[in-house]
Structures are given as C-alpha cells and as structure tokens.
Design a protein around this motif. Structure first.
Motif, mmCIF file in Angstrom:
data_model
loop_
_atom_site.group_PDB
_atom_site.id
_atom_site.type_symbol
_atom_site.label_atom_id
_atom_site.label_comp_id
_atom_site.label_asym_id
_atom_site.label_seq_id
_atom_site.Cartn_x
_atom_site.Cartn_y
_atom_site.Cartn_z
ATOM 1 N N PRO A 47 0.804 -1.232 0.000
ATOM 2 C CA PRO A 47 0.000 0.000 0.000
ATOM 3 C C PRO A 47 0.834 1.278 0.000
ATOM 4 O O PRO A 47 0.432 2.279 -0.585
ATOM 5 C CB PRO A 47 -0.820 -0.120 1.294
ATOM 6 C CG PRO A 47 -0.907 -1.584 1.554
ATOM 7 C CD PRO A 47 0.389 -2.157 1.073
ATOM 8 N N ARG A 48 1.981 1.258 0.651
ATOM 9 C CA ARG A 48 2.814 2.461 0.721
ATOM 10 C C ARG A 48 3.810 2.558 -0.431
ATOM 11 O O ARG A 48 4.228 3.655 -0.811
ATOM 12 C CB ARG A 48 3.588 2.510 2.049
ATOM 13 C CG ARG A 48 2.731 2.893 3.245
ATOM 14 C CD ARG A 48 3.564 3.080 4.494
ATOM 15 N NE ARG A 48 4.113 1.812 4.993
ATOM 16 C CZ ARG A 48 5.382 1.448 4.897
ATOM 17 N NH1 ARG A 48 6.256 2.226 4.300
ATOM 18 N NH2 ARG A 48 5.788 0.295 5.397
ATOM 19 N N MET A 49 4.212 1.430 -1.000
ATOM 20 C CA MET A 49 5.319 1.424 -1.961
ATOM 21 C C MET A 49 4.901 1.064 -3.389
ATOM 22 O O MET A 49 5.714 1.108 -4.300
ATOM 23 C CB MET A 49 6.407 0.462 -1.481
ATOM 24 C CG MET A 49 7.030 0.908 -0.160
ATOM 25 S SD MET A 49 8.301 -0.235 0.460
ATOM 26 C CE MET A 49 7.260 -1.511 1.204
ATOM 27 N N GLY A 50 3.643 0.689 -3.571
ATOM 28 C CA GLY A 50 3.183 0.337 -4.906
ATOM 29 C C GLY A 50 3.608 -1.065 -5.304
ATOM 30 O O GLY A 50 3.884 -1.919 -4.454
ATOM 31 N N MET B 203 2.304 -17.185 -1.055
ATOM 32 C CA MET B 203 1.006 -17.291 -1.709
ATOM 33 C C MET B 203 1.177 -17.265 -3.229
ATOM 34 O O MET B 203 0.647 -18.121 -3.937
ATOM 35 C CB MET B 203 0.077 -16.164 -1.257
ATOM 36 C CG MET B 203 -1.356 -16.347 -1.744
ATOM 37 S SD MET B 203 -2.522 -15.248 -0.887
ATOM 38 C CE MET B 203 -2.621 -16.059 0.713
ATOM 39 N N ALA B 204 1.946 -16.306 -3.751
ATOM 40 C CA ALA B 204 2.212 -16.266 -5.193
ATOM 41 C C ALA B 204 3.122 -17.435 -5.564
ATOM 42 O O ALA B 204 4.255 -17.516 -5.101
ATOM 43 C CB ALA B 204 2.865 -14.944 -5.565
ATOM 44 N N TYR C 93 -1.287 -9.312 -5.273
ATOM 45 C CA TYR C 93 -1.287 -9.663 -3.857
ATOM 46 C C TYR C 93 -0.721 -8.513 -3.025
ATOM 47 O O TYR C 93 0.314 -7.933 -3.372
ATOM 48 C CB TYR C 93 -0.440 -10.914 -3.608
ATOM 49 C CG TYR C 93 -1.032 -12.194 -4.162
ATOM 50 C CD1 TYR C 93 -2.187 -12.741 -3.622
ATOM 51 C CD2 TYR C 93 -0.415 -12.873 -5.207
ATOM 52 C CE1 TYR C 93 -2.726 -13.925 -4.113
ATOM 53 C CE2 TYR C 93 -0.936 -14.060 -5.703
ATOM 54 C CZ TYR C 93 -2.093 -14.575 -5.152
ATOM 55 O OH TYR C 93 -2.619 -15.755 -5.636
ATOM 56 N N ASP C 94 -1.392 -8.201 -1.926
ATOM 57 C CA ASP C 94 -0.966 -7.141 -1.014
ATOM 58 C C ASP C 94 0.073 -7.710 -0.048
ATOM 59 O O ASP C 94 -0.245 -8.517 0.822
ATOM 60 C CB ASP C 94 -2.180 -6.608 -0.250
ATOM 61 C CG ASP C 94 -1.836 -5.472 0.697
ATOM 62 O OD1 ASP C 94 -0.637 -5.235 0.959
ATOM 63 O OD2 ASP C 94 -2.775 -4.829 1.209
ATOM 64 N N PHE C 95 1.314 -7.277 -0.221
ATOM 65 C CA PHE C 95 2.428 -7.827 0.544
ATOM 66 C C PHE C 95 2.358 -7.466 2.032
ATOM 67 O O PHE C 95 3.051 -8.068 2.848
ATOM 68 C CB PHE C 95 3.748 -7.327 -0.059
ATOM 69 C CG PHE C 95 4.928 -8.183 0.253
ATOM 70 C CD1 PHE C 95 4.934 -9.537 -0.042
ATOM 71 C CD2 PHE C 95 6.063 -7.638 0.842
ATOM 72 C CE1 PHE C 95 6.029 -10.341 0.234
ATOM 73 C CE2 PHE C 95 7.169 -8.425 1.119
ATOM 74 C CZ PHE C 95 7.149 -9.785 0.812
ATOM 75 N N SER C 96 1.522 -6.483 2.385
ATOM 76 C CA SER C 96 1.395 -6.141 3.804
ATOM 77 C C SER C 96 0.537 -7.163 4.548
ATOM 78 O O SER C 96 0.497 -7.171 5.781
ATOM 79 C CB SER C 96 0.800 -4.732 3.972
ATOM 80 O OG SER C 96 -0.536 -4.683 3.492
ATOM 81 N N ASN C 97 -0.167 -8.023 3.824
ATOM 82 C CA ASN C 97 -0.921 -9.119 4.423
ATOM 83 C C ASN C 97 0.065 -10.246 4.745
ATOM 84 O O ASN C 97 0.675 -10.813 3.847
ATOM 85 C CB ASN C 97 -1.990 -9.592 3.441
ATOM 86 C CG ASN C 97 -2.760 -10.813 3.943
ATOM 87 O OD1 ASN C 97 -2.489 -11.352 5.017
ATOM 88 N ND2 ASN C 97 -3.708 -11.266 3.143
ATOM 89 N N GLN D 33 2.017 -18.238 3.991
ATOM 90 C CA GLN D 33 0.719 -18.823 4.336
ATOM 91 C C GLN D 33 0.767 -19.602 5.645
ATOM 92 O O GLN D 33 -0.227 -19.681 6.364
ATOM 93 C CB GLN D 33 0.261 -19.766 3.214
ATOM 94 C CG GLN D 33 0.034 -19.110 1.873
ATOM 95 C CD GLN D 33 -0.425 -20.112 0.839
ATOM 96 O OE1 GLN D 33 -1.496 -20.713 0.973
ATOM 97 N NE2 GLN D 33 0.383 -20.321 -0.193
ATOM 98 N N TRP D 34 1.896 -20.215 5.949
ATOM 99 C CA TRP D 34 2.002 -21.047 7.156
ATOM 100 C C TRP D 34 2.138 -20.221 8.441
ATOM 101 O O TRP D 34 1.745 -20.678 9.517
ATOM 102 C CB TRP D 34 3.216 -21.966 7.056
ATOM 103 C CG TRP D 34 3.106 -23.065 6.061
ATOM 104 C CD1 TRP D 34 1.978 -23.532 5.455
ATOM 105 C CD2 TRP D 34 4.180 -23.859 5.546
ATOM 106 N NE1 TRP D 34 2.273 -24.566 4.599
ATOM 107 C CE2 TRP D 34 3.626 -24.787 4.639
ATOM 108 C CE3 TRP D 34 5.556 -23.879 5.763
ATOM 109 C CZ2 TRP D 34 4.406 -25.718 3.953
ATOM 110 C CZ3 TRP D 34 6.341 -24.802 5.074
ATOM 111 C CH2 TRP D 34 5.755 -25.718 4.178
ATOM 112 N N GLY D 35 2.762 -19.064 8.343
ATOM 113 C CA GLY D 35 3.052 -18.278 9.544
ATOM 114 C C GLY D 35 4.249 -18.779 10.323
ATOM 115 O O GLY D 35 4.430 -18.422 11.487
ATOM 116 N N THR D 36 5.087 -19.582 9.697
ATOM 117 C CA THR D 36 6.247 -20.158 10.386
ATOM 118 C C THR D 36 7.529 -19.360 10.187
ATOM 119 O O THR D 36 8.484 -19.504 10.948
ATOM 120 C CB THR D 36 6.503 -21.594 9.891
ATOM 121 O OG1 THR D 36 6.578 -21.587 8.462
ATOM 122 C CG2 THR D 36 5.378 -22.519 10.328
#
Length: 313
Positions: free
Chosen positions: A175-178, A238-239, A274-278, A284-287
């Motif tokens: 969102p901040r960097m495009g 994710m990508a 895809y929004d990289f801030s997500n 996806q795993w959160g590991t």
C-alpha cells in the motif's frame, strides 16, 4: 505486440566471485550441487536431478557480478530467429549465434537486456546423465527460478515481455510502496524469473527445487546445522504457492531452497495482485520470521559491476 515465445526454460545462472574457493566449497558441499567440467578459476555445478549440464557456473573475478542468465530454445532455427528479432529491435548482441564452447556444446548467442545484464539463449546442448532424487535426499533437483533486482522494474518487465515473450503470472504490491515484484513465466511453471523493485540491478536470489516437503525441510535443517546464515523462512508463499528458505552464500548472494512451485494452466490463468502487507501473502504457514525492511535489504545485494560488459567466457 508480444513476440512469439521461442524460449522454453531456464538453464543456468552464472556468477563471478572474488573468493572462488570458498564459493565453490559452499555450492559443491553444503548446498548440494556437483562440480563437473571444472578448471582453475571456473567451475560448472550440476543438480543431480536435472538434465542440464550445469545450473550454476562460478568464475573467479575481481568484481562480484552476475555473469549471465541462460535460457533454452527448442532448436537452432529458433535461436537464429530470436537473434534476428532482437537485433532488428535494436537490442545489443554480444555476438552472433555460434557453436557454444561450454560443457554440452550447443548453439547460441548472448545479448544485453535493458539494464545491461548478459543473457544467453541456446539450443542443442547435450543432455546430462542425471537421476531421480531419492526419498530423504536433501539436495537440489533443478534450478527453479532466478529473481533479479531492477532499478527500472516496469521497463525490465516490458523488455522481457516484448523480446522474449515472458508472461505475467502474479504481482506483489504494498500500500505504501506500490508494485514491488512481478512473477514472470516462459512455460507452465508459475515463474522462471521474477523482477523485484530494488535500488540497483543485481541478483535478488537464485532458487533451487527440492524433491518434496520432507527433503526441503531436511535441507533447511542441514544448512542451519552447518551454520549457514538464514535470512527468511521456512514458510510458504502465496504467489506460486511454493515453500521457501532463504540463505546467504559466502559472497552475500541470496539462495533459496523451495518445492511445490505451482504449475499453471496457461490458457485459463489470470494474474493476481497480492498485497504484501498481508502476512499470509508472504507466508501462508506463519512459520517464517516476519518480512520487514531489514530482511528485504539483505536481498538487495551489491550493485552488479558487470552491466553492459560481457563475461570473458
């Protein structure tokens, strides 16, 4: 208008390094490649599961650089067609198509891309005798993809789309960097190259496919036990839906172990943004450790000192 796609796959990435012995020891030992056809100050490293003669070439040099990125073509006629199209479009060729003097021979040529990287296109390279990687073997099967940093990523994307018929698979934005990264394909693999917005042209990372999740995790653990510096991972993007563990080689190049990169139906695929801030987009795993500006800067790498200068071999 996009050119007809005449390249078929990624072959190898060639690196110049000042401390050749240390780099060779890392790739042929810790990383799990096999040195073949090597000479003083020049080493060709094969992946045991790949039909390519080599997937990494190391060359001893004063300056650290990407020597070249190599792609395959189906036949000599396609090599000649591509060389003719590039020359007609004003792209600077390093030389006309000719017999290659590297392991496996073949027929090919080199040119400079829009930012001065050397790119090689080749056909008819002899197939290397390779084997199936066995269950539990934590060594690379093949070179999966190469990601480059670009100071003009929109221009670089346009160059590879126009001249080599790369197709966009997905885009990462913030969102901040495009827009921050573009995943580009030349076959059904989600990406063979990606282009990252960076402060200067350089190697972002080279990625190596392992046999499966278990082998990927074993390889990640083996490198950690060996004391290799990990900068990000293990996790699953994710990508591309591929797993990732990023490490630094002795010269500060980022190298990745991955597996399960998506294979797309090119006729029906539509690119995502895809929004990289997500956090789930990056992992996806959160590991994995959190992606932040400090982690990102580790993959900016040193400015490439080989731009618009063809490697001597």
């Amino acid at each position: 208008m996009t050119q007809q796609r005449l390249i078929t796959h990624l072959r190898h990435v060639d690196l110049a390094v000042p401390d050749f012995a240390k780099q060779l020891d890392f790739y042929s030992g810790t990383w799990g490649l096999k040195a073949e056809h090597s000479d003083s100050g020049l080493a060709f490293l094969a992946a045991e599961g790949s039909p390519e003669q080599y997937v990494v070439r190391l060359r001893e040099a004063t300056d650290k650089r990407i020597d070249l990125i190599s792609f395959g073509a189906a036949n000599a006629a396609d090599v000649d067609t591509l060389a003719g199209q590039l020359a007609a479009d004003g792209v600077q060729l390093v030389g006309e198509p000719d017999t290659l003097q590297t392991p496996g021979g073949g027929y090919g040529f080199r040119f400079f891309d829009n930012e001065g990287r050397t790119v090689e296109i080749s056909s008819d390279v002899a197939v290397r005798e390779h084997r199936a990687i066995e269950e539990g073997e934590s060594i690379p099967v093949r070179l999966s993809h190469v990601v480059i940093n670009s100071a003009d990523p929109e221009g670089t994307r346009a160059f590879y789309e126009k001249h080599l018929a790369f197709a966009l698979s997905d885009t990462l934005m913030h969102p901040r960097m495009g827009d921050m990264m573009w995943f580009m394909r030349i076959n059904a693999w989600h990406h063979s190259m990606a282009i990252a917005r960076g402060p200067h042209p350089s190697l972002h990372h080279a990625s190596f496919e392992l046999r499966g999740i278990d082998e990927y995790m074993r390889g990640t653990g083996r490198l950690l036990r060996a004391g290799v510096e990990k900068i990000w991972g293990p996790g699953r993007h994710m990508a591309g839906n591929n797993t990732f563990s990023y490490f630094l080689d002795p010269h500060g190049n980022t190298v990745e172990y991955t597996t399960e990169l998506d294979v797309l139906d090119e006729d029906t695929w539509h690119p995502h943004v895809y929004d990289f801030s997500n956090p789930e987009v990056s992992d996806q795993w959160g590991t994995a450790n959190a992606m932040n500006e400090f982690v990102a800067q580790r993959s900016f790498n040193d400015p490439d000192k080989g731009l618009f200068v063809a490697p001597p071999v």
